[in-house]
Write a protein that holds these residues in place. Structure first.
Motif, PDB file in Angstrom:
ATOM      1  N   SER A  77      41.285  31.053  45.017  1.00 12.13           N
ATOM      2  CA  SER A  77      42.195  31.768  44.418  1.00 12.13           C
ATOM      3  C   SER A  77      42.271  31.550  42.882  1.00 12.13           C
ATOM      4  CB  SER A  77      43.631  31.908  45.118  1.00 12.13           C
ATOM      5  OG  SER A  77      44.374  30.557  44.888  1.00 12.13           O
ATOM      6  N   TYR A 100      55.836  32.161  38.011  1.00 15.20           N
ATOM      7  CA  TYR A 100      54.581  31.505  38.582  1.00 15.20           C
ATOM      8  C   TYR A 100      54.910  30.526  39.660  1.00 15.20           C
ATOM      9  CZ  TYR A 100      54.604  32.759  33.510  1.00 15.20           C
ATOM     10  OH  TYR A 100      54.604  33.431  32.458  1.00 15.20           O
ATOM     11  N   SER A 106      53.989  41.779  43.133  1.00 19.46           N
ATOM     12  CA  SER A 106      52.828  40.945  43.540  1.00 19.46           C
ATOM     13  C   SER A 106      51.794  41.747  43.471  1.00 19.46           C
ATOM     14  CB  SER A 106      53.131  40.419  44.873  1.00 19.46           C
ATOM     15  OG  SER A 106      52.040  39.792  45.292  1.00 19.46           O
ATOM     16  N   ASN A 113      47.554  41.031  43.429  1.00 20.32           N
ATOM     17  CA  ASN A 113      46.325  40.274  43.718  1.00 20.32           C
ATOM     18  C   ASN A 113      45.148  41.106  44.034  1.00 20.32           C
ATOM     19  OD1 ASN A 113      47.584  37.331  44.212  1.00 20.32           O
ATOM     20  ND2 ASN A 113      48.800  38.889  45.409  1.00 20.32           N
ATOM     21  N   ARG A 148      53.470  39.358  37.115  1.00 17.89           N
ATOM     22  CA  ARG A 148      54.251  40.429  36.880  1.00 17.89           C
ATOM     23  C   ARG A 148      54.612  40.777  35.550  1.00 17.89           C
ATOM     24  NH1 ARG A 148      59.473  39.514  36.263  1.00 17.89           N
ATOM     25  NH2 ARG A 148      60.243  41.400  37.007  1.00 17.89           N
ATOM     26  N   LEU A 161      40.443  35.380  45.631  1.00 19.90           N
ATOM     27  CA  LEU A 161      41.622  36.181  45.178  1.00 19.90           C
ATOM     28  C   LEU A 161      42.192  35.942  43.857  1.00 19.90           C
ATOM     29  CD1 LEU A 161      43.747  37.878  47.243  1.00 19.90           C
ATOM     30  CD2 LEU A 161      44.917  35.615  47.366  1.00 19.90           C
ATOM     31  N   GLN A 217      54.618  32.772  47.068  1.00 22.46           N
ATOM     32  CA  GLN A 217      53.893  34.082  47.820  1.00 22.46           C
ATOM     33  C   GLN A 217      52.646  33.666  48.416  1.00 22.46           C
ATOM     34  OE1 GLN A 217      53.916  37.026  44.753  1.00 22.46           O
ATOM     35  NE2 GLN A 217      56.283  37.030  44.987  1.00 22.46           N
ATOM     36  N   ARG A 218      51.557  32.958  47.698  1.00 22.09           N
ATOM     37  CA  ARG A 218      50.149  32.762  48.297  1.00 22.09           C
ATOM     38  C   ARG A 218      50.345  31.661  49.378  1.00 22.09           C
ATOM     39  NH1 ARG A 218      47.549  28.470  46.465  1.00 22.09           N
ATOM     40  NH2 ARG A 218      48.778  28.384  44.625  1.00 22.09           N
ATOM     41  N   SER A 223      45.039  36.352  40.846  1.00 17.08           N
ATOM     42  CA  SER A 223      46.477  36.919  40.733  1.00 17.08           C
ATOM     43  C   SER A 223      46.834  37.096  39.291  1.00 17.08           C
ATOM     44  CB  SER A 223      47.248  35.567  41.620  1.00 17.08           C
ATOM     45  OG  SER A 223      47.028  35.661  42.996  1.00 17.08           O
ATOM     46  N   GLN A 248      44.886  32.104  39.508  1.00 17.19           N
ATOM     47  CA  GLN A 248      46.148  32.678  38.820  1.00 17.19           C
ATOM     48  C   GLN A 248      46.022  32.536  37.511  1.00 17.19           C
ATOM     49  OE1 GLN A 248      49.889  31.878  41.122  1.00 17.19           O
ATOM     50  NE2 GLN A 248      48.375  29.964  42.054  1.00 17.19           N
ATOM     51  N   MET A 290      54.814  33.134  42.313  1.00 15.34           N
ATOM     52  CA  MET A 290      53.563  33.357  42.731  1.00 15.34           C
ATOM     53  C   MET A 290      52.825  32.421  43.862  1.00 15.34           C
ATOM     54  SD  MET A 290      52.203  35.002  39.314  1.00 15.34           S
ATOM     55  CE  MET A 290      50.432  35.115  39.734  1.00 15.34           C
ATOM     56  N   ARG A 291      53.027  31.131  43.472  1.00 19.05           N
ATOM     57  CA  ARG A 291      52.394  30.163  44.510  1.00 19.05           C
ATOM     58  C   ARG A 291      53.010  30.353  45.636  1.00 19.05           C
ATOM     59  NH1 ARG A 291      54.256  25.656  46.121  1.00 19.05           N
ATOM     60  NH2 ARG A 291      55.949  25.510  44.585  1.00 19.05           N
TER      61      ARG A 291
END
Length: 488
Positions: free
Chosen positions: A405, A342, A186, A188, A206, A201, A348-349, A203, A407, A345-346
């Motif tokens: 944010s 992906y 992760s 950011n 990985r 933020l 995690q956010r 992002s 990404q 990632m969302r």
């Protein structure tokens, strides 16, 4: 004097030391105690008034000297208050009461005297635990040989040393006793306007391939055409963005034998990719993060659909609005089963947004010891200890300001063959929209040679969370931090 009056004057003495002494005729002692108490209150009032704001006061309170003074001072005051309460009870002459009244009065007085110690003891314990926690995580370059050297010293008139933005790399690592190295799954970058607290933020996935390194660095000399290694025996790849830290740490010969270069290399690399200077980093152990969530009692969020996890798909986080414990929250954030990087990632956010919303001061205080113990195992950072005095007020600004944010994931960016110019251009655009002025861009992007600079100084103005209308990501890829959370 009856038992009720004795207890009444004793209770009053707990709030106004010296009251019982004045009532019992000890005028000089009573006036001295009241004078000391008034001086203490005036000193606290003066500290609050001269701090300028609540945020500045909070920053001052995390200073090492302030925490030490608070811990020692609270312990000393607690002992003094206890002694004062005992003496107040004695001068009120409870021995003149009937035997039954003496027993009741003595018992209640004892409980009241012990109760007076509780806030002083709690304050001393919180202050000392906070000091120990902060000093175990944050180091100063002069005292820690592994801390970054050459940091501009903070000055009272300009603690940010001319910075208009502070860029902090927030990393989630998967370090484990059973796995060597650190993979930063992760990544950011929080770019914060120091005047308003408005934050972007950014992002990065990985699995970003062909990563370019800052020209002139050892990694750029080793990989002039981008980070590329032969495939692993199993067909996987160890040359993605999340492997930069691990690879750098594993090959000290690239850096003339210097070890532990992973953090510095990843900061340079991500800063070069985005066209920004990265000031500091903070690495969070993802499983330590689970312990932090448990320490605050879990996080409540809406799970959009069932999330399967585990080597044999034996785990399940069921869909619906629910309060998740740390392990389930981490599996919700990290599982790639039946999904992709992906989507992860969302998620995690979403967990990060829920934690920011729900880790209120009252919750943290009531679970302070658990939070402190979990945090010790959670964070690795190169943020200097002395900068906390300035970062705490900034963090309080961020809580009240706009956080958006962006990404860099498909279809916006092809992770197999990234458009570095596009990444840099979109980064500049979002920071400009966040500040209302051209951002401070201190280093060129992977394919640029010039350095962009700020053309205006942002004026501190109240900001609100920006809500993005549904539109193609190509037009405006920025989103509020929790946009899309809890939706199918």
């Amino acid at each position: 004097m009856g038992a009720v009056k004795v207890l009444g004057w004793l209770a009053l003495s707990a709030l106004a030391p010296g009251a019982a002494h004045l009532r019992a005729g000890w005028r000089r002692t009573g006036l001295v105690l009241l004078s000391c108490y008034a001086a203490l209150l005036l000193g606290l009032l003066w500290t609050v008034l001269t701090s300028g704001s609540l945020a500045s006061l909070a920053g001052t309170l995390v200073d090492d000297a302030s925490l030490t003074t608070a811990a020692v001072g609270s312990a000393v005051l607690g002992v003094a208050w206890f002694a004062m309460m005992v003496h107040s009870f004695v001068v009120l002459r409870p021995g003149s009461l009937r035997q039954a009244e003496q027993i009741v009065t003595g018992t209640v007085a004892g409980l009241l005297t012990v109760a007076v110690l509780v806030p002083f003891g709690a304050t001393a314990q919180y202050a000392w635990t906070s000091r120990d926690l902060i000093n175990s995580i944050f180091k100063n370059p002069t005292t820690d040989p592994q801390a970054r050297q050459g940091e501009p010293a903070p000055r009272p008139e300009d603690p940010w040393a001319g910075r208009e933005r502070v860029n902090i790399l927030l990393l989630g690592g998967d370090a484990d006793d059973h796995r060597p190295g650190v993979r930063t799954d992760s990544m950011n970058l929080a770019s914060v306007d120091v005047a308003t607290g408005s934050t972007v933020l950014i992002s990065l996935p990985r699995n970003l391939e062909e990563v370019r390194f800052k020209p002139g660095t050892p990694m750029a000399e080793r990989f002039p055409g981008g980070f590329r290694l032969p495939p692993d025996p199993g067909g996987g790849r160890s040359d993605l963005l999340n492997s930069v830290w691990e690879y750098s740490d594993a090959h000290p010969e690239i850096f003339g034998g210097r070890r532990h270069q992973g953090a510095r290399v990843l900061m340079e690399t991500i800063g070069y990719t985005l066209g920004l200077d990265v000031d500091w980093y903070a690495l969070v152990n993802m499983w330590g993060f689970a312990r932090l969530i448990d320490a605050i009692g879990g996080v409540t969020l809406t799970v959009e659909r069932d999330v399967v996890f585990g080597r044999y798909n034996e785990g399940l986080v069921k869909a619906g609005a629910r309060k998740l414990k740390g392990a389930d929250a981490m599996w919700y954030a990290r599982s790639r089963t039946n999904s992709d990087d992906y989507t992860r990632m969302r998620r995690q956010r979403c967990v990060l947004g829920a934690l920011l919303d729900q880790a209120d001061p009252a919750t943290v205080l009531t679970r302070f010891n658990q939070v402190a113990a979990a945090t010790k195992e959670l964070i690795q950072t190169d943020i200097p200890r002395d900068m906390l005095t300035h970062l705490v007020p900034l963090a309080m600004k961020v809580q009240q300001a706009e956080v958006t944010s962006i990404q860099f994931v498909p279809p916006l960016i092809n992770t197999g063959s990234p458009d570095w110019d596009k990444i840099r251009t979109l980064t500049r655009k979002e920071i400009r929209q966040s500040t209302g002025a051209a951002p401070v861009v201190a280093s060129a992007g992977p394919t640029a040679t010039s350095t962009a600079t700020s053309t205006a100084t942002p004026t501190p103005t109240p900001t609100k969370s920006r809500k993005k209308a549904a539109q193609p990501q190509e037009d405006d890829p920025a989103r509020a931090l929790t946009d899309g959370c809890g939706q199918l």
